[in-house]
Structure formats: structure tokens, C-alpha cells
Design a protein around this motif. Structure first.
Motif, PDB file in Angstrom:
ATOM      1  N   ILE A 128       0.852  -1.183   0.000  1.00  0.00           N
ATOM      2  CA  ILE A 128       0.000   0.000   0.000  1.00  0.00           C
ATOM      3  C   ILE A 128       0.890   1.236   0.000  1.00  0.00           C
ATOM      4  N   ALA A 129       0.480   2.254  -0.733  1.00  0.00           N
ATOM      5  CA  ALA A 129       1.180   3.546  -0.752  1.00  0.00           C
ATOM      6  C   ALA A 129       0.255   4.600  -0.162  1.00  0.00           C
ATOM      7  N   LYS A 130       0.799   5.494   0.659  1.00  0.00           N
ATOM      8  CA  LYS A 130      -0.017   6.538   1.283  1.00  0.00           C
ATOM      9  C   LYS A 130       0.893   7.664   1.732  1.00  0.00           C
ATOM     10  N   PRO A 131       0.355   8.863   1.916  1.00  0.00           N
ATOM     11  CA  PRO A 131       1.179   9.960   2.425  1.00  0.00           C
ATOM     12  C   PRO A 131       1.663   9.641   3.837  1.00  0.00           C
ATOM     13  N   GLY A 132       2.930   9.927   4.100  1.00  0.00           N
ATOM     14  CA  GLY A 132       3.461   9.710   5.438  1.00  0.00           C
ATOM     15  C   GLY A 132       3.101  10.811   6.407  1.00  0.00           C
ATOM     16  N   ALA A 152      -4.755  11.509  -7.176  1.00  0.00           N
ATOM     17  CA  ALA A 152      -5.284  11.864  -5.857  1.00  0.00           C
ATOM     18  C   ALA A 152      -4.213  11.715  -4.785  1.00  0.00           C
ATOM     19  N   LEU A 153      -3.423  10.648  -4.860  1.00  0.00           N
ATOM     20  CA  LEU A 153      -2.338  10.449  -3.918  1.00  0.00           C
ATOM     21  C   LEU A 153      -1.304  11.555  -4.042  1.00  0.00           C
ATOM     22  N   HIS A 154      -0.945  11.903  -5.266  1.00  0.00           N
ATOM     23  CA  HIS A 154       0.047  12.954  -5.492  1.00  0.00           C
ATOM     24  C   HIS A 154      -0.466  14.302  -5.003  1.00  0.00           C
ATOM     25  N   ASP A 155      -1.738  14.612  -5.296  1.00  0.00           N
ATOM     26  CA  ASP A 155      -2.301  15.905  -4.897  1.00  0.00           C
ATOM     27  C   ASP A 155      -2.327  16.043  -3.376  1.00  0.00           C
ATOM     28  N   LEU A 156      -2.743  14.997  -2.670  1.00  0.00           N
ATOM     29  CA  LEU A 156      -2.805  15.067  -1.212  1.00  0.00           C
ATOM     30  C   LEU A 156      -1.411  15.146  -0.612  1.00  0.00           C
ATOM     31  N   ALA A 157      -0.482  14.386  -1.159  1.00  0.00           N
ATOM     32  CA  ALA A 157       0.867  14.347  -0.598  1.00  0.00           C
ATOM     33  C   ALA A 157       1.587  15.680  -0.738  1.00  0.00           C
ATOM     34  N   ARG A 158       1.197  16.512  -1.687  1.00  0.00           N
ATOM     35  CA  ARG A 158       1.851  17.811  -1.873  1.00  0.00           C
ATOM     36  C   ARG A 158       1.415  18.835  -0.833  1.00  0.00           C
ATOM     37  N   ASP A 160       0.263  20.467   2.983  1.00  0.00           N
ATOM     38  CA  ASP A 160       0.394  20.378   4.433  1.00  0.00           C
ATOM     39  C   ASP A 160      -0.997  20.011   4.932  1.00  0.00           C
ATOM     40  N   TYR A 161      -1.159  18.791   5.400  1.00  0.00           N
ATOM     41  CA  TYR A 161      -2.484  18.273   5.698  1.00  0.00           C
ATOM     42  C   TYR A 161      -3.181  19.065   6.802  1.00  0.00           C
ATOM     43  N   ARG A 172       3.314  20.882   9.365  1.00  0.00           N
ATOM     44  CA  ARG A 172       4.711  20.998   8.944  1.00  0.00           C
ATOM     45  C   ARG A 172       5.500  19.692   9.026  1.00  0.00           C
ATOM     46  N   LEU A 173       4.815  18.554   8.981  1.00  0.00           N
ATOM     47  CA  LEU A 173       5.541  17.293   8.892  1.00  0.00           C
ATOM     48  C   LEU A 173       6.251  17.205   7.537  1.00  0.00           C
TER      49      LEU A 173
END
Length: 277
Positions: A128-132, A152-158, A160-161, A172-173
Motif C-alpha cells: 500500500i502507498a499513502k502519504p506519510g 489523488a495520492l500525489h495531490d494530497l501528498a503535496r 500540508d495536511y 509541517r511534517l
């Protein structure tokens, strides 16, 4: 119900003026409360209560902690998915965790196409791949993901959640995408998710989330014997409530104060439960 400072409907919270305000408002507790509060009200039917309120539930406790900016560097190491396993195994060397196959810095992924190139070696594996540094966009790699899933994965990972719903544990992770081996499970499909609720370091409740990517429902179990918090709770979602998101969180005893309650790992918004009261 208390008059909300902003309308709490999907349409009202998706306009450009609201988005600009949510993006640009300072990351302080007061503004975080204002921005995240309407979403809490939409989900639970009321404005969040103070954790000291006699009617408060665990959802109010999590909300109050979530919007606080004062998360330490150690706290955040337990939130970042790649660091959390390292820190946990440092404290408990016998702890078993899912194997980390790759940690990809988002700075190395200028486009979804670059992300897809980095994920291709893992396609076909139970991984599985997901934002850390975020919650969501879990992308299963047993079969090739669609272009929409990769974007969707790329957009979310870019992002600051923390700027989305002011979940300050993510603020700021370092932006990464983590690829992990799946935990072996007897049943096919995504595995259950487990959370442990602790007071002063003592685990009191286990929360088991079933069907997280479909008709989701949850159960609360007492510790250490894993007995259901409600005697009517079973191993199958109540048919009348399957996917309905019915809340079964207990009212907090007076001794569970905001500063005394911990919730490791804090991985997202308060969740409703499918168990009856």
C-alpha cells in the motif's frame, strides 16, 4: 444548537471565499476551532463541547487536542508514518510492524507521472502507498492503481495536511509517500484498523474500525480482556446501522480531563461508531 459562525453545509463550505479564509487564517487554536468546528457539527449534529463538559464524549476530547498547535517534535514523530514505527520499536523492541518498502520524498515527485514511475516496482505486490504526513489517499498496489488514484495520492501528498481541517498533529511534517507491505489477513480486502485509547499511559479502550473503504463501522472494546463496551455489540455490523455512522462513544467520566487523555496514534478526525449505545 449554537449558532455556527459559518453555515455548516457542504455547499457553503466549498466556496472560494471559505477556501481562501481556511487557507490564509493563522494556525492558532481560536482560528482552528472556527474552521474545524462546522465540520464537527455537520458530522455529530452539534458544536464541539469542552472536554470538561458533563455531556462531552471522546469525540470532543479528540477535537480539543487536535486543534491545539502545541504538538512537540516527539509527538509529531509518532504521527509521521515512517518515523512512528521507528520510535515505537525503539521503545518496544519486540513490537512487530508492517515492513516499510520505500519512503519517497514528495520533493522528488514534481508530477503524478513521476510518482507512478516510483510506484511501478511495487505493483502486483501486497503493498500500500499513502502519504506519510497525512490521512487518506491509501492506494493499494496489488493491482495497478488507476490514473485517478495516482493523481489523488500525489495531490494530497503535496499539501500540508493541517491546512485542510486544522489537524495540528500533521502541521509541517516532512512530506513523504510511504510504501508498506500489507499485514497478512485471513479475509480478502483491506484489513481492520485498530486504535487504543489511553489515560495517563494506561490503555483502557480498543477501537476496531471495519470496512474502512466501504460500509464502515466500528466497535469499542474494554481492555485488557477485549470485552465489548456494550453487551449488545457483536462481530457483525448491525444491519440497520451498517454504514450509517451511528455514534457509540461513551460520555467521559469527570477524571478524563483534556490534559489527562492521550490518544496515540492520533491519525485523523473523530470517528463515529456502528455499535449501539
Amino acid at each position: 444548537m449554537r449558532q455556527l459562525p459559518f453555515p455548516a453545509t457542504d455547499d457553503d463550505l466549498s466556496g472560494p471565499a471559505w477556501e481562501r479564509f481556511r487557507r490564509d487564517a493563522p494556525m492558532t487554536r481560536a482560528f482552528n476551532h472556527l474552521i474545524a468546528g462546522p465540520h464537527f457539527a455537520r458530522r455529530f449534529g452539534r458544536w464541539p463541547l469542552s472536554p470538561g463538559d458533563a455531556a462531552a464524549t471522546i469525540n470532543d476530547v479528540i477535537f480539543a487536542r487536535m486543534i491545539e498547535p502545541d504538538w512537540s517534535a516527539l509527538h509529531r514523530r509518532f504521527v509521521a508514518k515512517d518515523r512512528a514505527k521507528i520510535e515505537a520499536q525503539r521503545l518496544a523492541p519486540a513490537l512487530r510492524t508492517a515492513e516499510t518498502l520505500a519512503v519517497i520524498p514528495v520533493a522528488e515527485l514534481p508530477s503524478p507521472e513521476h510518482l507512478w514511475a516510483r510506484l511501478q516496482p511495487f505493483v502486483g505486490r501486497d503493498a500500500i502507498a499513502k502519504p506519510g504526513h497525512a490521512s487518506g489517499a491509501a492506494t493499494f498496489l496489488r493491482h495497478a492503481p488507476s490514473e485517478r488514484e495516482v493523481r489523488a495520492l500525489h495531490d494530497l501528498a503535496r499539501r500540508d495536511y493541517a491546512t485542510i481541517l486544522r489537524e495540528m498533529q500533521y502541521w509541517r511534517l516532512p512530506k513523504t509517500i510511504i510504501v508498506e507491505a500489507m499485514v497478512p489477513a485471513r479475509a480478502s480486502g483491506p484489513p481492520d484498523d485498530y486504535k487504543f485509547h489511553c489515560v495517563h499511559g494506561e490503555p483502557l479502550l480498543a477501537q476496531v474500525d471495519h470496512g474502512r473503504f466501504g460500509a464502515a463501522w466500528s466497535r469499542l472494546l474494554r481492555l485488557p480482556d477485549f470485552a465489548p463496551l456494550d453487551d449488545a455489540d457483536g462481530l457483525v455490523a448491525p444491519s440497520a446501522r451498517r454504514g450509517a455512522g451511528c455514534c457509540a462513544c461513551p460520555t467521559l467520566p469527570p477524571w478524563m480531563t483534556r490534559t489527562g487523555w492521550s490518544h496515540p496514534p492520533v491519525s485523523g478526525w473523530p470517528r463515529r461508531s456502528g455499535s449501539p449505545r
